[in-house]
Each structure stands twice: as structure tokens, then as C-alpha cells.
Design a protein around this motif. Sequence first.
Motif, mmCIF file in Angstrom:
data_model
loop_
_atom_site.group_PDB
_atom_site.id
_atom_site.type_symbol
_atom_site.label_atom_id
_atom_site.label_comp_id
_atom_site.label_asym_id
_atom_site.label_seq_id
_atom_site.Cartn_x
_atom_site.Cartn_y
_atom_site.Cartn_z
ATOM 1 N N ASP A 159 0.837 -1.204 0.000
ATOM 2 C CA ASP A 159 0.000 0.000 0.000
ATOM 3 C C ASP A 159 0.868 1.249 0.000
ATOM 4 N N PHE A 160 1.913 1.239 0.825
ATOM 5 C CA PHE A 160 2.807 2.395 0.894
ATOM 6 C C PHE A 160 3.511 2.616 -0.433
ATOM 7 N N ASN A 161 4.045 1.544 -1.009
ATOM 8 C CA ASN A 161 4.835 1.679 -2.230
ATOM 9 C C ASN A 161 3.992 2.168 -3.400
ATOM 10 N N GLU A 162 2.753 1.701 -3.477
ATOM 11 C CA GLU A 162 1.867 2.145 -4.554
ATOM 12 C C GLU A 162 1.588 3.640 -4.442
ATOM 13 N N MET A 163 1.343 4.118 -3.222
ATOM 14 C CA MET A 163 1.105 5.543 -3.028
ATOM 15 C C MET A 163 2.368 6.363 -3.296
ATOM 16 N N TYR A 164 3.511 5.806 -2.940
ATOM 17 C CA TYR A 164 4.782 6.495 -3.155
ATOM 18 C C TYR A 164 5.000 6.785 -4.639
ATOM 19 N N TYR A 165 4.780 5.779 -5.481
ATOM 20 C CA TYR A 165 4.997 5.971 -6.915
ATOM 21 C C TYR A 165 3.865 6.767 -7.561
ATOM 22 N N GLN A 166 2.690 6.712 -6.980
ATOM 23 C CA GLN A 166 1.607 7.557 -7.470
ATOM 24 C C GLN A 166 1.956 9.017 -7.254
ATOM 25 N N ARG A 167 2.566 9.314 -6.113
ATOM 26 C CA ARG A 167 2.971 10.694 -5.841
ATOM 27 C C ARG A 167 4.084 11.139 -6.783
ATOM 28 N N ILE A 168 5.013 10.227 -7.092
ATOM 29 C CA ILE A 168 6.088 10.565 -8.020
ATOM 30 C C ILE A 168 5.516 10.910 -9.390
ATOM 31 N N ASP A 169 4.515 10.126 -9.825
ATOM 32 C CA ASP A 169 3.883 10.399 -11.121
ATOM 33 C C ASP A 169 3.277 11.792 -11.140
ATOM 34 N N GLU A 170 2.644 12.167 -10.042
ATOM 35 C CA GLU A 170 2.022 13.483 -9.977
ATOM 36 C C GLU A 170 3.073 14.587 -9.920
ATOM 37 N N GLU A 171 4.157 14.328 -9.167
ATOM 38 C CA GLU A 171 5.209 15.330 -9.047
ATOM 39 C C GLU A 171 5.856 15.623 -10.396
ATOM 40 N N SER A 172 5.916 14.594 -11.250
ATOM 41 C CA SER A 172 6.565 14.775 -12.543
ATOM 42 C C SER A 172 5.771 15.694 -13.466
ATOM 43 N N THR A 173 4.473 15.830 -13.192
ATOM 44 C CA THR A 173 3.631 16.672 -14.051
ATOM 45 C C THR A 173 3.076 17.879 -13.302
ATOM 46 N N LYS A 174 3.543 18.093 -12.102
ATOM 47 C CA LYS A 174 2.970 19.148 -11.270
ATOM 48 C C LYS A 174 3.257 20.528 -11.860
ATOM 49 N N THR A 175 2.422 21.451 -11.493
ATOM 50 C CA THR A 175 2.602 22.829 -11.947
ATOM 51 C C THR A 175 3.794 23.471 -11.255
ATOM 52 N N GLN A 176 4.442 24.356 -11.938
ATOM 53 C CA GLN A 176 5.544 25.109 -11.355
ATOM 54 C C GLN A 176 5.039 26.392 -10.689
ATOM 55 N N LEU A 177 3.757 26.617 -10.790
ATOM 56 C CA LEU A 177 3.170 27.813 -10.200
ATOM 57 C C LEU A 177 2.955 27.606 -8.706
ATOM 58 N N ARG A 178 3.078 28.669 -7.942
ATOM 59 C CA ARG A 178 2.852 28.589 -6.515
ATOM 60 C C ARG A 178 1.866 29.676 -6.105
ATOM 61 N N MET A 179 1.125 29.384 -5.039
ATOM 62 C CA MET A 179 -0.028 30.191 -4.686
ATOM 63 C C MET A 179 0.312 31.654 -4.419
ATOM 64 N N LYS A 180 1.326 31.913 -3.636
ATOM 65 C CA LYS A 180 1.662 33.294 -3.286
ATOM 66 C C LYS A 180 1.957 34.117 -4.528
ATOM 67 N N GLN A 181 2.696 33.533 -5.447
ATOM 68 C CA GLN A 181 3.072 34.224 -6.678
ATOM 69 C C GLN A 181 1.858 34.509 -7.551
ATOM 70 N N VAL A 182 1.023 33.487 -7.756
ATOM 71 C CA VAL A 182 -0.095 33.668 -8.678
ATOM 72 C C VAL A 182 -1.187 34.539 -8.087
ATOM 73 N N ARG A 183 -1.350 34.511 -6.771
ATOM 74 C CA ARG A 183 -2.341 35.403 -6.155
ATOM 75 C C ARG A 183 -1.962 36.861 -6.378
ATOM 76 N N THR A 184 -0.678 37.140 -6.282
ATOM 77 C CA THR A 184 -0.202 38.505 -6.543
ATOM 78 C C THR A 184 -0.487 38.904 -7.984
ATOM 79 N N GLN A 185 -0.286 37.975 -8.910
ATOM 80 C CA GLN A 185 -0.557 38.253 -10.323
ATOM 81 C C GLN A 185 -2.040 38.506 -10.565
ATOM 82 N N VAL A 186 -2.890 37.714 -9.920
ATOM 83 C CA VAL A 186 -4.337 37.896 -10.065
ATOM 84 C C VAL A 186 -4.751 39.249 -9.502
ATOM 85 N N ASP A 187 -4.267 39.572 -8.309
ATOM 86 C CA ASP A 187 -4.632 40.849 -7.684
ATOM 87 C C ASP A 187 -4.172 42.034 -8.529
ATOM 88 N N THR A 188 -2.978 41.915 -9.094
ATOM 89 C CA THR A 188 -2.461 42.995 -9.946
ATOM 90 C C THR A 188 -3.337 43.176 -11.175
#
Length: 241
Positions: A159-188
Motif C-alpha cells: 500500500d505504501f509503495n503504490e502511493m509512493y509511486y503515485q505521488r512521483i507520477d504526480e510530481e513529474s507533471t505538477k505545476t511550477q506555479l505557486r499560490m503566493k506568486q499567482v495570487r499577486t498576479q491575479v490581484d495585480t
Amino acid sequence: MEIIKINSNNLRNEEHNSFQDGVVKLVEAADPVALAIDAEFVVYKTALSNEKEAIEYISKNSKSDVLTDLDTIRDRTFRGLALRIDSDCYHYDATVSNAANKLQSEVMNKYGNIVKDNFQEETSSVNNLIADLTGTYATEIGLLGIDGWITALQQDNTDFNEMYYQRIDEESTKTQLRMKQVRTQVDTAYNVMVNRINALIIVNGEAHYKDLVLKLNELLNKTKNTLAQRKGRNAKDDSGN
């Protein structure tokens, strides 16, 4: 007439995104082209899309907590197995105690406290431990009657190993955007759009913008009331009343 101001820094991420969604709906209903803010609106919606992507990333990262929970479950099962073997070293039946002492000295001492290993080292150690126990020491396992513990540990490890590799799959496609940065862009982008509307009201008069401004100010006031109520509750909690 003008669009009132709001300090959006105090909005939680979901509140911030929900408020901006409301703004989008109002502007689209009023027609950004007719309002002469179409260029500003495009920039604003692009920034808002990035914010949604960042929120989704935060949501996905909740799997890190699940991974930690699964590791805790695996550790608990391993400790249970280790304690069971250690306890059986003192079994009243010499056949059982001899088998337990053999497992303790030749297997458990060999692997040590594997819960201290990092995630993947522990996964490998558990697999090797189980392979040793169920292979070379199958007779001793039978005498102690700990097949259930080994099956449970194997399942926890899987169970642990399956979740571990599932997270790796998601990390490989994750967004490079971060909340603090994009909120500032939206507010601007939001402020640029609002400032243009307010300026156009001065230049062209309020008639063409009145309906939008009234509805947008209503949304803003409701949002500000939410913030005020939360501030009041927090102040009450801090006072201990």
C-alpha cells in the motif's frame, strides 16, 4: 460612482478564487468588449487560470499526508511483528521459544529497527525481511503462528509503495506555479482592470457601467463582511470569551 476597494490578502485561497470567479461572471455578463476592458480582462483571466492550477497542486499534495499515514501503519505492523517474536522467545513451549530465538538472532537482529530507514530503504528492507522469513524460516514461522503478521506487513508495504509511486507520477507533471506568486498576479490584473473601469466612468460617465459597478460592489461588500465576521470571531477567541 466607483468600484470599492478590498484587501484581498486576508482571503483564504479558496475564498480568493471564489471571489475572482464571481468577478469573471459579472464582467462576462456585462461584455468586456462593450466595456472597453477586453485586453485587461484577458490578462486577468489568464492569471486566474494560473491560480486555479496552483490550488489544484495544493490539493494534490495532500497525498503527502496520506503517504506519512501509510508509513506509520507499516511501522506499527513491523513493531508488532518484532514484539511478537521477542515475546515468543520466552514461550513456555521450548519448541516455540527455540524457533523464536532463531528468528530473533538470525533475522530480526540482522535487519534491526528498519522503521528508522528512509521511505524506500524501509520498503526494500521489509521485502527482504519477508522473503527471508517465508523462505528459509518457513518452519519457524509456522511454529510461532505469525503468518497473519507477515501477510499484514506485506500488504502495508505494498500500500505504501503504490502511493509512493503515485505521488512521483504526480510530481513529474505538477505545476511550477505557486499560490503566493499567482495570487499577486491575479490581484495585480484585477486592480488594473478595476482602475480602468473607474477611469472610464470619469471619462465617459457612469451610465454604461452602473449595473456592473453596483453588482460588483455588492459582491465586494459581502466578501468584506465575511472577512469582518471572521476577524470578530478570531478576536473573541483570542480574548478567551
